[in-house]
Motif scaffolding. Structure first.
Motif, PDB file in Angstrom:
ATOM      1  N   GLN A 153       2.752   3.216  -2.288  1.00 41.03           N
ATOM      2  CA  GLN A 153       4.067   3.342  -1.636  1.00 41.03           C
ATOM      3  C   GLN A 153       4.765   4.563  -1.768  1.00 41.03           C
ATOM      4  OE1 GLN A 153       6.459  -0.256  -1.960  1.00 41.03           O
ATOM      5  NE2 GLN A 153       5.159  -1.344  -0.454  1.00 41.03           N
ATOM      6  N   SER A 154       4.759   4.760  -3.227  1.00 42.03           N
ATOM      7  CA  SER A 154       5.353   6.057  -3.491  1.00 42.03           C
ATOM      8  C   SER A 154       4.536   6.496  -5.032  1.00 42.03           C
ATOM      9  CB  SER A 154       6.669   5.832  -4.166  1.00 42.03           C
ATOM     10  OG  SER A 154       7.062   4.926  -5.166  1.00 42.03           O
ATOM     11  N   ARG A 173      -6.880  11.627  -3.625  1.00 42.44           N
ATOM     12  CA  ARG A 173      -6.015  11.517  -2.621  1.00 42.44           C
ATOM     13  C   ARG A 173      -6.049  10.215  -1.901  1.00 42.44           C
ATOM     14  NH1 ARG A 173      -2.879  15.465  -2.955  1.00 42.44           N
ATOM     15  NH2 ARG A 173      -3.269  17.725  -3.237  1.00 42.44           N
ATOM     16  N   SER A 174      -7.598   9.802  -1.577  1.00 41.25           N
ATOM     17  CA  SER A 174      -7.563   8.642  -0.928  1.00 41.25           C
ATOM     18  C   SER A 174      -6.896   7.371  -1.783  1.00 41.25           C
ATOM     19  CB  SER A 174      -9.104   8.304  -0.852  1.00 41.25           C
ATOM     20  OG  SER A 174      -9.298   6.954  -0.242  1.00 41.25           O
ATOM     21  N   LYS A 196       2.442  -0.616  -6.604  1.00 42.14           N
ATOM     22  CA  LYS A 196       2.505   0.106  -5.538  1.00 42.14           C
ATOM     23  C   LYS A 196       3.526   1.319  -5.601  1.00 42.14           C
ATOM     24  CE  LYS A 196       0.481  -2.816  -2.687  1.00 42.14           C
ATOM     25  NZ  LYS A 196      -0.656  -2.603  -2.322  1.00 42.14           N
ATOM     26  N   ASN A 197       4.350   1.563  -6.448  1.00 43.98           N
ATOM     27  CA  ASN A 197       5.188   2.670  -6.983  1.00 43.98           C
ATOM     28  C   ASN A 197       4.704   3.046  -8.277  1.00 43.98           C
ATOM     29  OD1 ASN A 197       6.869   2.381  -4.741  1.00 43.98           O
ATOM     30  ND2 ASN A 197       6.992   0.493  -5.494  1.00 43.98           N
ATOM     31  N   LEU A 234      -4.441   7.536  -4.114  1.00 44.20           N
ATOM     32  CA  LEU A 234      -2.943   7.974  -3.898  1.00 44.20           C
ATOM     33  C   LEU A 234      -2.258   7.475  -2.484  1.00 44.20           C
ATOM     34  CD1 LEU A 234      -2.697  11.724  -5.495  1.00 44.20           C
ATOM     35  CD2 LEU A 234      -1.820   9.190  -6.439  1.00 44.20           C
ATOM     36  N   SER A 235      -3.066   7.616  -1.596  1.00 44.31           N
ATOM     37  CA  SER A 235      -2.511   7.151  -0.160  1.00 44.31           C
ATOM     38  C   SER A 235      -2.487   5.501   0.065  1.00 44.31           C
ATOM     39  CB  SER A 235      -3.464   7.672   0.827  1.00 44.31           C
ATOM     40  OG  SER A 235      -4.757   6.813   0.722  1.00 44.31           O
ATOM     41  N   SER A 236      -3.079   4.764  -1.278  1.00 45.29           N
ATOM     42  CA  SER A 236      -2.767   3.475  -1.310  1.00 45.29           C
ATOM     43  C   SER A 236      -1.443   3.023  -1.761  1.00 45.29           C
ATOM     44  CB  SER A 236      -3.837   2.893  -2.129  1.00 45.29           C
ATOM     45  OG  SER A 236      -5.269   3.168  -1.365  1.00 45.29           O
TER      46      SER A 236
END
Length: 144
Positions: A109-110, A102-103, A68-69, A105-107
Motif C-alpha cells: 500500500q505504501s 518494481r513488481s 502492507k506499509n 513494490l507494487s504489492s
C-alpha cells in the motif's frame, strides 16, 4: 486506526567484485524489534546484483508476512536512487532485477525507500556475510 509501517533493511555483500555474494534482510517494527530476518547465498555475482537480490529477499519476506506499509533502508546509494527514479538503470541484468523489484513494490500500500549509512544497516550486512561464510564452511565456495 493508523497502520504503522515496518522497517526493511537489506544489504548485499561480495567477496571481490564480482565474487561470492550473499544477501541479508531484516524487518523490524517501529521500536526496532526484529520481526523477520533472512539470508541467502547468491553464488558468483557483482556487488550491485547482491544489493538487488537482498532487497528482493526482504520484499518477499515482508509480503509473506502480509505487511502492507514499508519503510525500506538501503546502504546502497545507487540502488536507493535507482528505485526513487533519480538514477537510470543502465546495466541489462540490473534492469531485469529492477522489473522484479518494481513488481514486488507494487504489492504494498505504501513504500518509502531511503539511503542510510552502512552503520545503520549492520544486521542486514551481518546476515549477508554470514550467508557467504556458511557456504564457504560447507566447502561449497566454488559452487554458484
Amino acid at each position: 486506526m493508523t497502520i504503522k509501517a515496518v522497517k526493511l533493511f537489506s544489504d548485499g555483500a561480495c567477496r571481490g567484485n564480482p565474487g561470492l555474494g550473499g544477501g541479508g534482510a531484516v524487518i523490524t517494527d517501529e521500536a526496532d524489534r526484529v520481526l523477520w530476518q533472512g539470508k541467502e547465498f547468491l553464488g558468483h555475482c557483482t556487488n550491485n546484483i547482491a544489493e538487488y537480490k537482498a532487497l528482493i529477499l526482504g520484499l518477499k519476506g515482508a509480503l509473506s508476512l502480509n505487511y502492507k506499509n514499508l519503510n525500506v533502508y538501503l546502504d546502497s546509494e545507487l540502488l536507493a536512487n535507482q528505485i526513487n527514479g533519480l538514477y537510470r538503470v543502465k546495466n541489462e541484468h540490473l534492469k531485469t532485477l529492477m522489473v522484479e523489484v518494481r513488481s514486488l513494490l507494487s504489492s504494498f500500500q505504501s513504500v518509502k525507500v531511503q539511503h542510510v549509512l552502512r552503520c545503520h544497516n549492520s544486521l542486514a550486512d551481518k546476515l549477508a556475510n554470514l550467508a557467504i561464510d556458511e557456504r564457504a564452511e560447507l566447502g561449497m565456495n566454488n559452487k554458484g
